[in-house]
Design a protein around this motif. Structure first.
Motif, mmCIF file in Angstrom:
data_model
loop_
_atom_site.group_PDB
_atom_site.id
_atom_site.type_symbol
_atom_site.label_atom_id
_atom_site.label_comp_id
_atom_site.label_asym_id
_atom_site.label_seq_id
_atom_site.Cartn_x
_atom_site.Cartn_y
_atom_site.Cartn_z
ATOM 1 N N ASN A 1 0.845 -1.191 0.000
ATOM 2 C CA ASN A 1 0.000 0.000 0.000
ATOM 3 C C ASN A 1 0.882 1.244 0.000
ATOM 4 N N HIS A 2 0.373 2.353 0.508
ATOM 5 C CA HIS A 2 1.077 3.628 0.407
ATOM 6 C C HIS A 2 2.263 3.731 1.365
ATOM 7 N N VAL A 3 2.395 2.837 2.333
ATOM 8 C CA VAL A 3 3.508 2.901 3.285
ATOM 9 C C VAL A 3 4.793 2.484 2.573
ATOM 10 N N PRO A 4 5.881 3.283 2.661
ATOM 11 C CA PRO A 4 7.122 2.932 1.958
ATOM 12 C C PRO A 4 7.685 1.593 2.418
ATOM 13 N N LEU A 5 8.265 0.866 1.485
ATOM 14 C CA LEU A 5 8.883 -0.417 1.798
ATOM 15 C C LEU A 5 10.183 -0.220 2.568
ATOM 16 N N VAL A 6 10.624 -1.265 3.232
ATOM 17 C CA VAL A 6 11.938 -1.299 3.873
ATOM 18 C C VAL A 6 12.600 -2.620 3.504
ATOM 19 N N THR A 7 13.889 -2.674 3.601
ATOM 20 C CA THR A 7 14.650 -3.878 3.252
ATOM 21 C C THR A 7 15.542 -4.266 4.423
ATOM 22 N N ARG A 8 15.882 -5.536 4.459
ATOM 23 C CA ARG A 8 16.834 -6.041 5.444
ATOM 24 C C ARG A 8 17.634 -7.167 4.802
ATOM 25 N N TYR A 9 18.848 -7.347 5.272
ATOM 26 C CA TYR A 9 19.746 -8.359 4.729
ATOM 27 C C TYR A 9 20.003 -9.408 5.795
ATOM 28 N N GLN A 10 19.792 -10.685 5.429
ATOM 29 C CA GLN A 10 20.017 -11.791 6.354
ATOM 30 C C GLN A 10 21.354 -12.428 6.016
ATOM 31 N N GLU A 11 22.256 -12.349 6.970
ATOM 32 C CA GLU A 11 23.629 -12.766 6.738
ATOM 33 C C GLU A 11 23.740 -14.270 6.533
ATOM 34 N N VAL B 1 21.733 -16.562 5.162
ATOM 35 C CA VAL B 1 21.330 -17.090 3.857
ATOM 36 C C VAL B 1 21.787 -16.210 2.708
ATOM 37 N N LYS B 2 22.487 -15.089 3.029
ATOM 38 C CA LYS B 2 22.988 -14.168 2.005
ATOM 39 C C LYS B 2 21.850 -13.714 1.084
ATOM 40 N N GLU B 3 20.799 -13.207 1.693
ATOM 41 C CA GLU B 3 19.603 -12.866 0.930
ATOM 42 C C GLU B 3 19.053 -11.533 1.405
ATOM 43 N N HIS B 4 18.621 -10.716 0.421
ATOM 44 C CA HIS B 4 17.936 -9.468 0.729
ATOM 45 C C HIS B 4 16.438 -9.741 0.807
ATOM 46 N N TYR B 5 15.783 -9.113 1.779
ATOM 47 C CA TYR B 5 14.342 -9.245 1.946
ATOM 48 C C TYR B 5 13.711 -7.863 1.903
ATOM 49 N N VAL B 6 12.565 -7.781 1.263
ATOM 50 C CA VAL B 6 11.823 -6.527 1.184
ATOM 51 C C VAL B 6 10.527 -6.693 1.958
ATOM 52 N N ILE B 7 10.173 -5.678 2.732
ATOM 53 C CA ILE B 7 9.011 -5.723 3.617
ATOM 54 C C ILE B 7 8.029 -4.656 3.168
ATOM 55 N N THR B 8 6.802 -5.065 2.917
ATOM 56 C CA THR B 8 5.750 -4.143 2.483
ATOM 57 C C THR B 8 4.574 -4.229 3.440
ATOM 58 N N CYS B 9 3.852 -3.153 3.542
ATOM 59 C CA CYS B 9 2.687 -3.075 4.412
ATOM 60 C C CYS B 9 1.427 -3.377 3.611
ATOM 61 N N VAL B 10 0.507 -4.131 4.221
ATOM 62 C CA VAL B 10 -0.767 -4.463 3.569
ATOM 63 C C VAL B 10 -1.940 -4.108 4.473
ATOM 64 N N GLY B 11 -1.805 -3.031 5.215
ATOM 65 C CA GLY B 11 -2.889 -2.608 6.095
ATOM 66 C C GLY B 11 -2.541 -2.874 7.541
ATOM 67 N N LYS B 12 -3.146 -3.908 8.128
ATOM 68 C CA LYS B 12 -2.922 -4.235 9.524
ATOM 69 C C LYS B 12 -1.806 -5.259 9.713
ATOM 70 N N ALA B 13 -1.146 -5.655 8.640
ATOM 71 C CA ALA B 13 -0.045 -6.610 8.722
ATOM 72 C C ALA B 13 0.989 -6.225 7.671
ATOM 73 N N ASN C 1 11.374 -12.401 -0.418
ATOM 74 C CA ASN C 1 12.785 -12.491 -0.791
ATOM 75 C C ASN C 1 12.970 -11.821 -2.139
ATOM 76 N N CYS C 2 14.113 -11.201 -2.333
ATOM 77 C CA CYS C 2 14.362 -10.452 -3.561
ATOM 78 C C CYS C 2 14.789 -11.343 -4.719
ATOM 79 N N SER C 3 15.132 -12.594 -4.451
ATOM 80 C CA SER C 3 15.576 -13.467 -5.535
ATOM 81 C C SER C 3 14.423 -13.857 -6.453
ATOM 82 N N LYS C 4 13.264 -14.187 -5.872
ATOM 83 C CA LYS C 4 12.117 -14.600 -6.682
ATOM 84 C C LYS C 4 10.824 -13.878 -6.299
ATOM 85 N N LEU C 5 10.929 -12.939 -5.369
ATOM 86 C CA LEU C 5 9.751 -12.253 -4.838
ATOM 87 C C LEU C 5 8.761 -13.251 -4.243
#
Length: 894
Positions: free
Chosen positions: A18-28, A30-42, A47-51
């Motif tokens: 939704n309209h809330v900006p995304l944030v990212t975090r890196y998990q050491e 598994v060597k993987e970037h993760y993107v976090i998005t808001c969907v209202g109340k949750a 994962n950035c490799s395959k979404l």
């Protein structure tokens, strides 16, 4: 009691961001970037490799206003409370202290910075939740709109304001270091550049200032003319590139070496780009928007512009109509106000797909990339048939206020080239001064023909493959008013057309001969046919639903308890239920054989469309002003449910809409704070004593000791000797033994055969040792001694012992009560679970008559039943989850 006795919330589909900006975090690990998005109340974690979706958070009490993340935790703000999540799913801390809603979060080393709408700044210690610093700004002089921590600036934070000025503060000494005069425009975004001391400042007037905060000098300036700058990101893979997003959905790529724009990406999103992040040391960029999409771009084109690599998306506007596609109930077709037709999978989100956006000139629109110029009005009615999907288009749709009817292909996931035009068929139609619009569509069960109804009263038949006109119903018109519904039976024998004036007409499909005309009590809003049973549901404007039998062509049921306009209807697979939704936010379930209302529940917002799965497992609903599709599980498939009619004074209860997580996994945030788990990724080991409240422990006794307790009579009858037993020869070296774990010899006592009565053999004349222990038991140690005594006995001895508890066999009511308390202890401890079940089953089988006449024992039996249900439901849920996981792994294609 639950709000609905038939349906319970399962999960929601179609939510991405939704309209809330995304944030990212890196998990050491598994060597993987993760993107976090808001969907209202949750919030969702991808994962950035395959979404692919990684996990779904617990539900917040209200909408999430902002997000932040570091390497270990995710932080969310809901109203004036800040939540800390571990592993992106479970809340572990709460930060309470703000008096107004929090709208900015920033992780700063071991601290968390939060800013509320009153520009009150708090700095928290993340681990111990202590307040490190408080700062207050006056909104009239300095309203905080953005915050950034400059790299290498120890303990320093830069604040941007709505007045256009910037302030650099030292948080350790709580002192203002420097004030930047700004550029007379609201600061919308602050972003750290790869170079030290350089910050990119995005302004509301579209300017982007790359500023050196050490010398207070502007390095370079850019201007995007579309709209305010909403987000900025820098590439860090060796290319001096800055990317900016705008409120109009466009992106601009700036060359920092040549100080000019490099390229533009028009219509990257359909609404404002609120989140943007270039992955470190990779030519990848992830963006999110309020249009419910998440996209990953790759910079591999010759001109340096980004190319769309992968995306996840849902409806950007609420869906108008939903219907299950196919006979397996695994896919849902949805037509939304964004003029798109989408398919959502109930099995896995990776099977979701978009059939495209309706366009007057599909090829030209794709070539010129002018998406808004040729977009058709939204689809409000469609029909689909799976039988010829591999041969030609198998979906027909009519658009709001349009005379065109379009075709779509589900297999090819695209809009067809064929468009049926009423004006081409009737050239004289334009001369009467009225505009003809398509109002209803239908497809035959064979998938060869489509029937189109118009506001002029015409009903035309077309061949879908060739697009050839195959005739019309009626001499001039089928109806003298608008056609509000068309249906064809399963054998292509009878066609039913519904006019807005309340007239139903039955036609022969092939010869188009009128068979019968049925006049109803009110105007017709819509119709729905269940082909297998030949039952037709007709929604009328007098807030009633009539059920018409196609065989007799008469009304057989009328449901008239609605209080507001009926929005949609659906049949259950066996045509036993009719489920209706109305504008009063109620979903009603009607039983057709009895003609009574058997279930009714209320939802938050009115339902716009409803559809029942062909397998009867799920009910799907779409809601007004809601972009999601909600699934409701049919409880009658896995538990006993009373389907008696509701009373006349029944009051519907409000039921909460399901979340994006599965019902078994999704949960609300706890009222009390949980104990803080370990920060490492590994969960602590749990010993058997620690999991006693989660699982059950078996006794590991042989099955022969407990499994056949309820079948001893059958076993004795089967093992009864055909000839009377003979006295064995004397064998002094063999001694009889007593059944049990330990070998004990049975010493026979001399008795006088003449004085012994046969009637008294086998009956107990006094309490046994176990009975004495049971009669005086009042603590755990006593119950353990009784359990050990029962373990020593064989099945026949246990049967004799439990029979002796009855009043008629020398026992007493107190003894029976004490035995039930003993079983209650076993069930509560969740140990020796199978023994407790066997002993209780045998006790109820023997003494059910005495228990039924004793109120005290009946009350204790009810308590045991509740305890048993509580334990077994948790086990059943874990069994079902494990079985589903095993089945999924077996069926997975790698």
């Amino acid at each position: 009691m639950s709000a609905s006795k038939i349906f319970t919330g399962f999960r929601a589909l179609g939510y991405v961001s939704n309209h809330v900006p995304l944030v990212t975090r890196y998990q050491e690990k598994v060597k993987e970037h993760y993107v976090i998005t808001c969907v209202g109340k949750a919030f969702h974690t991808y994962n950035c490799s395959k979404l692919g979706i990684s996990n779904i958070s617990d539900t917040h009490p209200d909408e999430i206003s902002c997000l932040a993340a570091n390497h270990h935790q995710v932080f969310t703000a809901c109203q004036n409370i800040i939540y800390c999540f571990l592993r992106g799913q479970q809340v572990i801390r709460k930060y309470i202290g703000h008096k107004s809603a929090v709208h900015i979060l920033l992780t700063f080393s071991a601290h968390l910075i939060s800013v509320d709408e009153d520009s009150f700044v708090r700095v928290w210690n993340i681990k111990n939740k202590e307040l490190y610093l408080e700062m207050s700004f006056d909104n009239k002089q300095f309203q905080v709109t953005s915050v950034v921590h400059p790299v290498t600036y120890l303990n320093k934070v830069l604040f941007g304001s709505a007045q256009g000025t910037l302030q650099l503060w030292n948080l350790k000494s709580n002192k203002l270091i420097y004030t930047f005069p700004g550029w007379n425009s609201k600061v919308t975004v602050l972003e750290q550049a790869p170079a030290v001391d350089v910050i990119a400042v995005g302004l509301e007037d579209g300017r982007i200032i790359v500023h050196n905060i050490r010398y207070d000098e502007s390095v370079m300036k850019f201007t995007q003319t579309w709209a305010p700058v909403t987000t900025i990101s820098f590439r860090s893979d060796g290319h001096p590139i800055m990317v900016s997003g705008s409120a109009s959905g466009h992106m601009a790529v700036w060359d920092l070496e040549e100080n000019r724009i490099k390229c533009q990406v028009r219509d990257a999103h359909r609404s404002s780009i609120t989140g943007m992040y270039c992955l470190p040391s990779e030519p990848l960029m992830v963006t999110s928007s309020g249009d419910n999409t998440l996209k990953i771009w790759i910079f591999d084109l010759p001109d340096g512009s980004p190319r769309l690599l992968r995306k996840r998306e849902g409806h950007s506007s609420p869906p108008l109509k939903i219907r299950y596609y196919g006979e397996n109930g695994e896919n849902l077709l949805s037509a939304g106000l964004d003029s798109t037709l989408r398919s959502f999978s109930l099995v896995h989100d990776k099977h979701n797909k978009s059939l495209g956006q309706a366009s007057y000139y599909k090829k030209k629109s794709k070539r010129e990339k002018l998406k808004d110029k040729y977009v058709m009005p939204p689809i409000f009615d469609f029909a689909a048939e799976v039988r010829r999907e591999s041969d030609w288009d198998n979906i027909v749709a009519c658009h709001r206020g349009s005379h065109l009817v379009t075709t779509w292909s589900y297999l090819r996931s695209t809009m067809g080239d064929r468009k049926f035009d009423v004006y081409k068929q009737r050239k004289e139609a334009k001369d009467d001064g009225t505009d003809i619009t398509a109002t209803s569509v239908a497809i035959t069960s064979c998938g060869n023909y489509c029937l189109l109804g118009y506001s002029s009263g015409h009903v035309d038949v077309f061949n879908i493959q060739s697009g050839i006109y195959r005739g019309s119903y009626g001499e001039e018109k089928c109806h003298v008013c608008a056609v509000h519904g068309i249906a064809v039976d399963a054998n292509n024998q009878i066609t039913v057309t519904a006019g807005a004036d309340g007239t139903l007409k039955f036609w022969k499909f092939k010869s188009k001969q009128l068979l019968k005309e049925l006049k109803l009590d009110s105007y017709i809003a819509k119709i729905l046919l269940h082909r297998e049973s030949s039952l037709l549901a007709v929604s009328l404007n007098n807030l009633s639903v009539s059920i018409v039998d196609l065989q007799t062509k008469n009304v057989i049921r009328v449901f008239s308890d609605h209080q507001h306009q009926i929005t949609d209807m659906t049949f259950s697979p066996d045509a036993r239920w009719l489920i209706t939704s109305s504008m009063d936010s109620l979903v009603r379930t009607w039983d057709l054989p009895s003609g009574r209302l058997i279930d009714c529940f209320e939802v938050d917002t009115p339902v716009s469309s409803v559809s029942m799965s062909p397998t009867g497992i799920f009910l799907a609903t779409s809601h007004i002003d809601d972009i999601g599709i909600y699934l409701w599980s049919n409880k009658t498939l896995y538990q006993q449910t009373s389907l008696s009619a509701l009373s006349d004074d029944f009051v519907p209860k409000l039921i909460s809409a399901p979340t994006t997580g599965y019902a078994a996994e999704a949960s609300s945030l706890p009222e009390d704070e949980e104990e803080e788990p370990m920060d490492d990724a590994e969960s602590p080991f749990k010993s058997p004593d620690q999991i006693s409240n989660e699982l059950v422990t078996l006794s590991l006794m042989p099955n022969s000791r407990w499994k056949n307790l309820l079948n001893l009579d059958v076993i004795r009858l089967r093992n009864k000797p055909k000839q009377p037993p003979k006295k064995p020869k004397a064998a002094p070296f063999f001694l009889p033994t007593i059944p049990g774990h330990d070998i004990k010899f049975a010493v026979e006592k001399e008795r006088d055969e003449e004085t012994t009565s046969r009637i008294s053999v086998g009956l107990k004349t006094h309490l046994s040792e176990t009975g004495k222990l049971l009669q005086n038991a009042n603590n755990e140690d006593d119950y353990l001694k009784i359990l050990d005594a029962f373990k020593e006995m064989g099945p026949s001895a246990i049967d004799l012992e439990i029979r002796g508890f009855g009043v008629e066999d020398g026992g007493s009511e107190i003894l029976m009560y004490q035995f039930l308390k003993f079983i209650e202890y076993l069930l509560g401890s969740r140990k020796n679970y199978e023994l407790a079940q066997s002993y209780l089953g045998l006790f109820l089988q023997i003494h059910f008559t005495e228990i039924g006449t004793n109120a005290k024992l009946c009350e204790l039996i009810k308590q045991l039943h509740q305890q048993h249900v509580q334990v077994w439901h948790e086990l059943q849920r874990q069994f079902a989850q494990t079985n589903c996981l095993i089945d999924y792994l077996r069926a997975a294609n790698y």
